[in-house]
Design an enzyme around this catalytic site. Sequence first.
Site, PDB file in Angstrom:
ATOM      1  N   ASN A 206     109.341  38.185  44.886  1.00 31.75           N
ATOM      2  CA  ASN A 206     108.030  38.713  44.512  1.00 31.75           C
ATOM      3  C   ASN A 206     107.784  40.027  45.249  1.00 31.75           C
ATOM      4  O   ASN A 206     108.629  40.476  46.023  1.00 31.75           O
ATOM      5  CB  ASN A 206     106.939  37.677  44.814  1.00 31.75           C
ATOM      6  CG  ASN A 206     106.962  37.281  46.272  1.00 31.75           C
ATOM      7  OD1 ASN A 206     106.687  38.089  47.146  1.00 31.75           O
ATOM      8  ND2 ASN A 206     107.327  36.030  46.552  1.00 31.75           N
ATOM      9  N   ASP A 275     107.652  29.928  44.559  1.00 29.72           N
ATOM     10  CA  ASP A 275     107.321  28.546  44.201  1.00 29.72           C
ATOM     11  C   ASP A 275     108.517  27.808  43.615  1.00 29.72           C
ATOM     12  O   ASP A 275     108.614  26.596  43.726  1.00 29.72           O
ATOM     13  CB  ASP A 275     106.165  28.535  43.192  1.00 29.72           C
ATOM     14  CG  ASP A 275     104.866  28.965  43.860  1.00 29.72           C
ATOM     15  OD1 ASP A 275     104.697  28.641  45.055  1.00 29.72           O
ATOM     16  OD2 ASP A 275     104.036  29.628  43.206  1.00 29.72           O
ATOM     17  N   LYS A 285     129.297  36.474  40.071  1.00 29.36           N
ATOM     18  CA  LYS A 285     128.269  37.183  39.294  1.00 29.36           C
ATOM     19  C   LYS A 285     128.254  36.669  37.848  1.00 29.36           C
ATOM     20  O   LYS A 285     129.310  36.588  37.210  1.00 29.36           O
ATOM     21  CB  LYS A 285     128.578  38.675  39.322  1.00 29.36           C
ATOM     22  CG  LYS A 285     127.516  39.503  38.691  1.00 29.36           C
ATOM     23  CD  LYS A 285     127.868  40.977  38.749  1.00 29.36           C
ATOM     24  CE  LYS A 285     126.975  41.737  37.810  1.00 29.36           C
ATOM     25  NZ  LYS A 285     127.478  43.056  37.504  1.00 29.36           N
ATOM     26  N   PHE A 321      97.137  31.738  52.860  1.00 28.75           N
ATOM     27  CA  PHE A 321      96.747  32.917  52.095  1.00 28.75           C
ATOM     28  C   PHE A 321      96.808  32.552  50.621  1.00 28.75           C
ATOM     29  O   PHE A 321      97.676  31.778  50.217  1.00 28.75           O
ATOM     30  CB  PHE A 321      97.710  34.086  52.368  1.00 28.75           C
ATOM     31  CG  PHE A 321      97.341  34.875  53.598  1.00 28.75           C
ATOM     32  CD1 PHE A 321      97.500  34.322  54.862  1.00 28.75           C
ATOM     33  CD2 PHE A 321      96.826  36.159  53.487  1.00 28.75           C
ATOM     34  CE1 PHE A 321      97.148  35.031  56.000  1.00 28.75           C
ATOM     35  CE2 PHE A 321      96.470  36.878  54.620  1.00 28.75           C
ATOM     36  CZ  PHE A 321      96.639  36.315  55.874  1.00 28.75           C
ATOM     37  N   LYS A 335      93.202  25.360  46.704  1.00 26.93           N
ATOM     38  CA  LYS A 335      94.341  25.336  47.637  1.00 26.93           C
ATOM     39  C   LYS A 335      93.919  24.861  49.013  1.00 26.93           C
ATOM     40  O   LYS A 335      94.638  24.121  49.687  1.00 26.93           O
ATOM     41  CB  LYS A 335      94.965  26.728  47.758  1.00 26.93           C
ATOM     42  CG  LYS A 335      95.813  27.043  46.564  1.00 26.93           C
ATOM     43  CD  LYS A 335      96.362  28.428  46.600  1.00 26.93           C
ATOM     44  CE  LYS A 335      96.906  28.723  45.204  1.00 26.93           C
ATOM     45  NZ  LYS A 335      97.325  30.074  45.026  1.00 26.93           N
ATOM     46  N   LYS A 339      95.879  21.587  50.116  1.00 23.08           N
ATOM     47  CA  LYS A 339      96.847  21.710  51.209  1.00 23.08           C
ATOM     48  C   LYS A 339      96.268  21.191  52.518  1.00 23.08           C
ATOM     49  O   LYS A 339      96.959  21.185  53.538  1.00 23.08           O
ATOM     50  CB  LYS A 339      97.306  23.161  51.352  1.00 23.08           C
ATOM     51  CG  LYS A 339      98.012  23.679  50.102  1.00 23.08           C
ATOM     52  CD  LYS A 339      98.523  25.102  50.280  1.00 23.08           C
ATOM     53  CE  LYS A 339      98.852  25.711  48.931  1.00 23.08           C
ATOM     54  NZ  LYS A 339     100.210  26.218  48.824  1.00 23.08           N
TER      55      LYS A 339
END
Length: 399
Positions: A206, A275, A285, A321, A335, A339
Site C-alpha cells: 500500500n 489485510d 517470476k 490508526f 475498529k 479490536k
Amino acid sequence: MKGKKIIVGVTGGIAAYKSAELVRLLVKEGANTFVAMTRNAARFVTPLTFETLSNNRVIRHMFDNTTAPLDHITWAQEADLVIISPATANFIGKIANGIADDFLSTLVIASTAKILVCPSMNSQMFANAAVQVNLKRIAERGYVIMDPAEGELACHTEGKGRLPDPQEIMEKVRFLISGQDLKGLRILVTAGPTVEPLDPVRFISNRSTGRMGYAVAKAAGRRGATVTLVSGPTALTAPRGMMIYRVQTALEMKRAVLDCSAEADVIIKAAAVSDYRPRERADQKIKKGAETMTIDLEKNPDILAELGRTKRSNKPLLVGFAAETEDLLINAKEKLQAKDIDMIVANDVSREDAGFASETNIVKILYRDGTQEDLPLMKKDEVADHLLDKIKDLIGEKE
Ligand code: C5P
C-alpha cells in the site's frame, strides 16, 4: 522551541557553513538563537550570515560590546542550551582543559546550561588519542557529544569526522530541551506498509510511507521513552537511539510485535498492515500468459485485534490508526470496539493534505469512553506530540 534561548558556538572548521542551516532551522522552530564565533570560524563564514539568519548580533571577541562587557556571563546563564557546531579539535582541547581565552570558550566555562558538542574534523584528527581523551573528559563532566558521521570529508578522504546533518543535530536539540516527560515509559511503535510477495519480483502493498509512525517513534524517544520501532520497508532514515526491527510481511510484523509486546507499556500501531497476502508465493517470476489472471489471497492476522484480545486489564495501552477513504468516523468507531483498544487515530487518506505521503495530517482521535477529539491540520510531528500527550494523560488516569 518557542521561548528557548539557544546559543550556537561556531568554531573554525570547514563545516561551519552547515551551522548556517542549523541556525535557520532553530529560528524556524521558534528558538531565540544567538551565535558566537571564534576568530577562525569567521574566516569560513561571515558573521553577517549568522546575524541575518538569527536576527541577533553575533559576538566574536570578548570586548566586542563595550556597553555590556559581561555578555559572556549573561549569555551563558540565560541559555537553555549551548551547541558547539562544529567543534574543532582545538576547541575541544580548550574546553577539556578549562582554557578560556576568547568569548566562546569563556562562555562555555561560565555556562550552567546543557552543552552539546558536535565534533567535526579529519578522521585521523578525530581518532587522535588526545582528542579522544578530551572528549571522554568533557563527556564525564556532563557535556553531550554528538558522534560525528562517517563519509566523504572536506580533505578528500573518507572516514569518521563529518558534522552530522543539521536535521540530525536538530533532533538531538529537541531531545535535550524537551522535558523528558515520558521517561520510564516503554513504547512500541509500528510504522510503514507491509509487503506481501507474489513471486521473487512482485508484491502487494500500500501507499504508506511510514512518516506518521516514524514521527511518533522519534517524538517518544526525544521525550525520554524507551522506544522499539517495528518498521515495514520505508525510505526514511532510521531514528537514532531506539531498537529497530525491520520486517517485510504482516506475518513478520506480527512475530516482531508479539516478541516485544510483553515489555511494552504502550503499543502504537501506525503501520498500514496488508489485510491479505497471496496464498501462494511462486519460487520463480510468474510468466505472462492468459488474458486475465486471478490471485488467490488469504487473510493476514489482525495484530492489533490479537493484542486487544490478550491484553491484561490496562496493560499495554493500545493505540490504533484507521486510514479510511469513506465513512471515517463510523469505521474508526467500529475498529475501536472490534479490536478492543484504548484509542484510535482516524484519518481520511483520500485528502491531499492528510494522505500517506503528506507531511501533514488531519486526524480525529476517538477514545474508548466515547469521547472524540477533532484536530486541525497539523504537521505529522505535531500530531505525534499531541498523541503522546493524550497517551500520557490516559496512563495517568489509569494509575
Ligand atoms: O482494520 P484496519 O486495518 O483498518 O485497522 C487499522 C489498525 O489496525 C492499524 O492500527 C493497524 O496497524 C492495525 N492492523 C493490524 N493488523 C492488521 C491490520 C491492521 O495490527 N492485519
